[in-house]
Design a protein around this motif. Structure first.
Motif: not given
Length: 541
Positions: A208-210, A240-241, A244-249, A268-272
């Motif tokens: 969550s902090k990275s 927690d990552v 709403p404004n999360f941008s997957p990296s 959604p966490f794995l979109r990139s």
């Protein structure tokens, strides 16, 4: 006249090339370049002190006696490592507790020496770690008998740390690990990760902090025959990552599928994501996960799984662009493997023919994945950009009743040379029927070695000389040896009206050892004519 610098004689880029080349040779000589002149020292010193290793190793060299002075120089800031170290390697600390007092007598540190080094560790270790403010990468081998809490807290203070790699010793239990103190990491690799709720909560806080993490590896210890580990949803660790404004990296994910479940909510966490490696059998990955990847527009470029299942095949057929595929060693094949294998060679490979560069198999079992001519012609040979290729090759005993098609090596080498112009490495994993009742131990190992020597001998025999329209560009890795191609004369190749080659340009070649001085203890095929003893239907080699 003032002393001239070497940079007055040679351009800076030439000097940097010389120094970069010197790193590949003897380290003592490379360090000696610091004495050439001040200008060279300014270029060499950052390289010499780029990696620092801290470990408490007691050996006969007695270099361990310098550990206190070494740590003190770090704490005081006088060590050049403080200015230049980018990578920290940490292992082998002094144990502060023993789960079993009996084994403490075998610890290399005993008596007054142990007490002195333990006091040194307690006083200066964490301060020494905290002094390395330029460190960006850390590799730590953690042992629960050692002061790992203090080490983790010290590591979390490093302001430039972006790459964290931790290996947990599995033979000693970890109650908790203070992961929550880390932040802004780009790469996290946790091997042997204890699957306790407290530790998993710490990993969740770290993630969550990275939010800009690009590489993540969560490898839980494999517990064959042990108590079943409670399954944990990977999506719960990254929830927690995904604000709403999360941008997957995240670009690369390596995960143990046995204790960590992959399901649609984590998509959604794995979109990139471009690289996915699933360890310990993909059976625990929900079939709907692959459909969720497809719907999220995830186009993997690298995939490593075991075994290959139908939902994975369907996903791979949904897009082009896969570059690397690895089939790991599965505990057992799927029931529909006989249908999946042809689909992989006849459908999946043609779908990715314009991109795929590596096809690899990590097992040598005789079965559906054993290569045949159809899989080559309708799949492998269509992939013109292949650079690395592994094939499971059927190499039967001399009198064995053949259960799979036998492709002559001469034909295989000739076709690969002509059809795969960019291939650099061909790896042949030889396999044959093996009777499980033969047993194990020394005799079994001797048999495997004998078969390996026979296969190496077969590769270099006259029967395996092949005709190619152009010089082969690839090396051959087989039977634990690397072979290179060498041209042979027409006379020794047996060329003639019935040789099947020689027209339209080209030469005959053979695979041999790289240097004439290399030696293999090879035996002729007749010395492994053990087909009657080792040709049962149970088990494979």
């Amino acid at each position: 006249m003032a002393n001239r610098s070497i940079l007055d004689v040679l351009p800076l880029d030439i000097v940097e090339l010389v120094i970069r080349e010197g790193k590949n040779y003897d380290r003592k000589d490379f360090c000696g370049l610091r004495l050439v002149c001040k200008a060279v020292n300014e270029l060499v010193e950052p390289e010499v002190f780029s990696t620092i290793t801290i470990h408490f190793i007691r050996d006969d060299s007695e270099e361990w006696k310098n550990i206190p002075q070494f740590l003190l120089s770090l704490v005081s800031g006088t060590s050049p490592y403080v200015r230049w170290a980018k990578e920290l390697q940490l292992s082998g600390l002094i144990p502060i507790q023993f789960a079993n007092v009996y084994w403490s007598q075998y610890d290399p540190w005993q008596g007054e020496e142990r007490e002195a080094m333990l006091a040194c560790q307690q006083e200066w270790l964490t301060a020494a770690i905290e002094s390395l403010v330029q460190v960006e990468r850390v590799e730590f081998v953690a042992n629960s008998r050692e002061p790992y809490h203090d080490v983790f807290r010290a590591l979390a203070t490093l302001p430039r740390l972006r790459d964290l790699s931790i290996t947990f010793h599995s033979y000693s239990p970890f109650e908790d690990v203070p992961f929550a103190g880390f932040s802004n990491l780009n790469s996290v690799r946790l091997t042997g990760l204890p699957m306790t709720p407290h530790i998993l909560d710490g990993v969740k806080a770290l993630l969550s902090k990275s939010p800009s993490i690009t590489e993540l590896s969560l490898n839980a210890p494999y517990q064959s025959g042990g108590p079943e580990v409670k399954k944990v949803e990977f999506s719960s660790m990254v929830e927690d990552v995904m604000q709403p404004n999360f941008s997957p990296s995240l670009k690369k994910l390596t995960i143990s599928a046995a204790p960590l479940k992959l399901s649609p909510p984590c998509a959604p966490f794995l979109r990139s994501l471009t690289s996915l490696e699933i360890l310990n059998d993909s059976a625990h990955v929900q079939p709907s996960f692959w459909k969720a990847l497809q719907d999220s527009g995830v186009h993997l470029q690298e995939l490593k799984v075991a075994p290959l299942r139908q939902p994975i095949v369907d996903y791979l057929l949904s897009y082009p662009g896969l570059r690397r595929f690895t089939l790991d060693w599965p505990e057992q094949d799927t029931e529909d493997v006989e249908k999946i294998v042809p689909r992989f060679f006849h459908d999946v490979l043609p779908r990715h023919r314009d991109a795929i560069q590596s096809i690899s198999f990590k097992h040598t079992k005789l079965g559906p994945w054993t290569i045949n001519q159809s899989y080559l012609n309708e799949g492998v040979y269509l992939c013109k950009k292949l650079k690395y290729l592994t094939l499971i090759y059927y190499f039967p005993s001399p009198n064995e009743k053949h259960t799979h098609p036998v492709i002559p090596l001469a034909n295989l080498f000739s076709e690969i040379s002509d059809n795969l112009p960019q291939l650099e490495i061909l790896r042949l994993e030889h396999t044959r029927k093996f009777q499980r009742s033969f047993g194990c131990g020394f005799a079994c190992g001797q048999y495997f070695q004998t078969v390996g020597r026979a296969f190496a001998n077969h590769i270099m025999s006259s029967k395996s000389q092949f005709f190619s329209k152009r010089p082969p560009q690839f090396d051959l890795a087989a039977a634990g040896t690397t072979f290179i191609s060498k041209s042979v004369s027409a006379a020794s190749s047996g060329s003639g009206p019935d040789s099947g080659g020689g027209s339209g340009g080209g030469e005959y070649y053979r695979f041999d050892l790289p240097n004439a001085s290399d030696h293999l203890e090879l035996r002729s095929d007749e010395l492994v004519s053990d087909c009657d003893a080792y040709s049962g239907d149970e088990g494979f080699y």
